[in-house]
Write a protein that holds these residues in place. Structure first.
Motif, PDB file in Angstrom:
ATOM      1  N   ASP A  56     -16.889  -3.257  -8.868  1.00 47.44           N
ATOM      2  CA  ASP A  56     -17.314  -4.565  -9.387  1.00 47.44           C
ATOM      3  C   ASP A  56     -18.174  -5.299  -8.362  1.00 47.44           C
ATOM      4  N   ILE A  57     -17.796  -5.220  -7.091  1.00 44.26           N
ATOM      5  CA  ILE A  57     -18.572  -5.861  -6.027  1.00 44.26           C
ATOM      6  C   ILE A  57     -19.941  -5.192  -5.907  1.00 44.26           C
ATOM      7  N   ILE A  99      -4.470   1.996  -5.674  1.00 41.99           N
ATOM      8  CA  ILE A  99      -5.730   2.618  -5.248  1.00 41.99           C
ATOM      9  C   ILE A  99      -6.783   2.477  -6.337  1.00 41.99           C
ATOM     10  N   LYS A 100      -6.395   2.709  -7.589  1.00 45.36           N
ATOM     11  CA  LYS A 100      -7.349   2.564  -8.703  1.00 45.36           C
ATOM     12  C   LYS A 100      -7.834   1.126  -8.818  1.00 45.36           C
ATOM     13  N   ALA A 101      -6.925   0.160  -8.658  1.00 49.66           N
ATOM     14  CA  ALA A 101      -7.309  -1.254  -8.745  1.00 49.66           C
ATOM     15  C   ALA A 101      -8.277  -1.627  -7.627  1.00 49.66           C
ATOM     16  N   GLU A 102      -8.039  -1.105  -6.426  1.00 47.19           N
ATOM     17  CA  GLU A 102      -8.908  -1.416  -5.291  1.00 47.19           C
ATOM     18  C   GLU A 102     -10.304  -0.820  -5.486  1.00 47.19           C
ATOM     19  N   LYS A 139       1.670  -6.995  -6.961  1.00 48.34           N
ATOM     20  CA  LYS A 139       0.656  -6.082  -7.489  1.00 48.34           C
ATOM     21  C   LYS A 139       1.198  -4.703  -7.873  1.00 48.34           C
ATOM     22  N   ARG A 140       2.473  -4.631  -8.223  1.00 48.57           N
ATOM     23  CA  ARG A 140       3.067  -3.354  -8.591  1.00 48.57           C
ATOM     24  C   ARG A 140       3.346  -3.260 -10.085  1.00 48.57           C
ATOM     25  N   ARG A 179       0.796  -1.224   0.000  1.00 47.18           N
ATOM     26  CA  ARG A 179       0.000   0.000   0.000  1.00 47.18           C
ATOM     27  C   ARG A 179       0.833   1.281   0.000  1.00 47.18           C
ATOM     28  N   GLN A 180       2.120   1.150  -0.161  1.00 50.27           N
ATOM     29  CA  GLN A 180       2.979   2.322  -0.166  1.00 50.27           C
ATOM     30  C   GLN A 180       3.858   2.321  -1.399  1.00 50.27           C
TER      31      GLN A 180
END
Length: 335
Positions: free
Chosen positions: A308-309, A299-302, A251-252, A198-199
């Motif tokens: 979607d949920i 952040i965009k992916a989350e 995830k980077r 997350r950083q």
């Protein structure tokens, strides 16, 4: 020397730095990799990386032939649940090896034999490591069938393999507690640098603690040398250097130029591979984003996942729902 092979089924598109991953495999000539993939993009594959071209549908049929019940393998991501069974599924490819494992390709290897030594393997571990991005198993029939064991409160493999949901069966909710309950000989050592997700700057993920507590608030960069990998950071006004077996960029998005693809030595700064770097305290600290610099790609992916949920769109669905999904299910009266 005990022989080791990693099994890597991968479909879709390799990371942008896949050639650098291959180069880091080449620097470990006594380790082997077998990649099952439908990707035909030309890469410079080293001799110790074998590629088997196969479509995802054919691989799914191949895995189905190993079981007498219908499996659900609708998408490549679901392969994570099948990782503990690779020793049995792909035995015809790995029978000659002492140890087999699975690993991700969103990482860069250092010197694997500096960590997985003959002294370590002489302890006859059944399983080494607990993170899904790199796990090794002793290649014996009994050990390869451990995932089939039935233990209370641990999902049974038949349920996992026949479900469309992802169970994290390769680690926390499957094989990890299964090996513990069966009193298997496990090596829990942590030799990797798992980058905090997350950083934007490179900081260690909580999964590395308490083994690397001294790195908790240390930003740094990586240096890939021909046969080693080092995390370099500033502590107490001095440049410190620590070797790792690999760094995992979970995830980077990582960026690199074509000129670096043929190099075995380079630096890694957030979130880029570069050839030249002035290795000084000032430059190391300068290369780090400010504390408020958020990792916008994540952040965009989350947020996409949350949308979607909310809209009930098709997506990778986990069996163990997160807090947000549970709240949405209650608010929208979903089962």
């Amino acid at each position: 020397m005990k022989s080791i092979v990693f099994i890597v089924p991968y479909f879709g598109k390799f990371p942008s730095y896949f050639q650098l991953w291959l180069n880091s495999c080449k620097c470990n000539p006594t380790i082997n990799w077998i990649i099952f993939t439908d990707i035909r993009t030309p890469y410079n594959y080293p001799d110790n990386v074998k590629v088997i071209n196969i479509t995802f549908e054919k691989l799914r049929n191949y895995i189905q032939s190993k079981y007498n019940f219908p499996i659900d393998l609708h998408a490549p991501y679901k392969l994570c649940d099948y990782k503990p069974a690779y020793g049995e599924i792909f035995q015809e490819y790995i029978s000659e090896y002492d140890y087999w494992g699975h690993c991700d390709v969103d990482l860069i290897w250092g010197n694997i034999r500096h960590f997985i030594t003959e002294q370590l393997l002489s302890k006859k571990y059944d399983k080494l490591f607990n993170f899904g991005h790199c796990i090794l198993y002793h290649n014996t029939k009994e050990n390869n069938q451990t995932y089939r064991s039935t233990i209370a409160n641990i999902p049974n493999y038949r349920k996992v393999f026949s479900s469309p949901f992802n169970y994290y069966f390769d680690e926390t909710h499957g094989v990890m507690p299964l090996f513990v309950k069966l009193n298997k000989n496990i090596c829990n050592s942590i030799f990797c640098y798992d980058v905090k997700i997350r950083q934007y700057s490179f900081r260690p993920a909580p999964s590395m603690f308490p083994s690397y507590q001294h790195l908790k608030n240390k930003n740094g960069i990586f240096k890939k040398e021909k046969d080693s990998l080092f995390f370099i950071y500033v502590s107490n006004g001095q440049i410190q250097k620590e070797e790792f077996m690999y760094v995992h960029f979970q995830k980077r998005k990582m960026y690199n130029s074509q000129e670096i693809n043929n190099k075995q030595e380079y630096y890694i700064i957030p979130n880029k591979f570069i050839l030249n770097f002035n290795l000084s305290k000032h430059e190391i600290l300068k290369s780090q984003p400010k504390i408020w610099n958020l990792y916008w790609d994540l952040i965009k992916a989350e947020w996409k996942q949350k949308i979607d949920i909310l809209l009930n769109r098709p997506r990778v669905q986990m069996y163990y729902k997160g807090r947000f999904e549970k709240v949405i299910d209650v608010l929208l009266f979903r089962k």
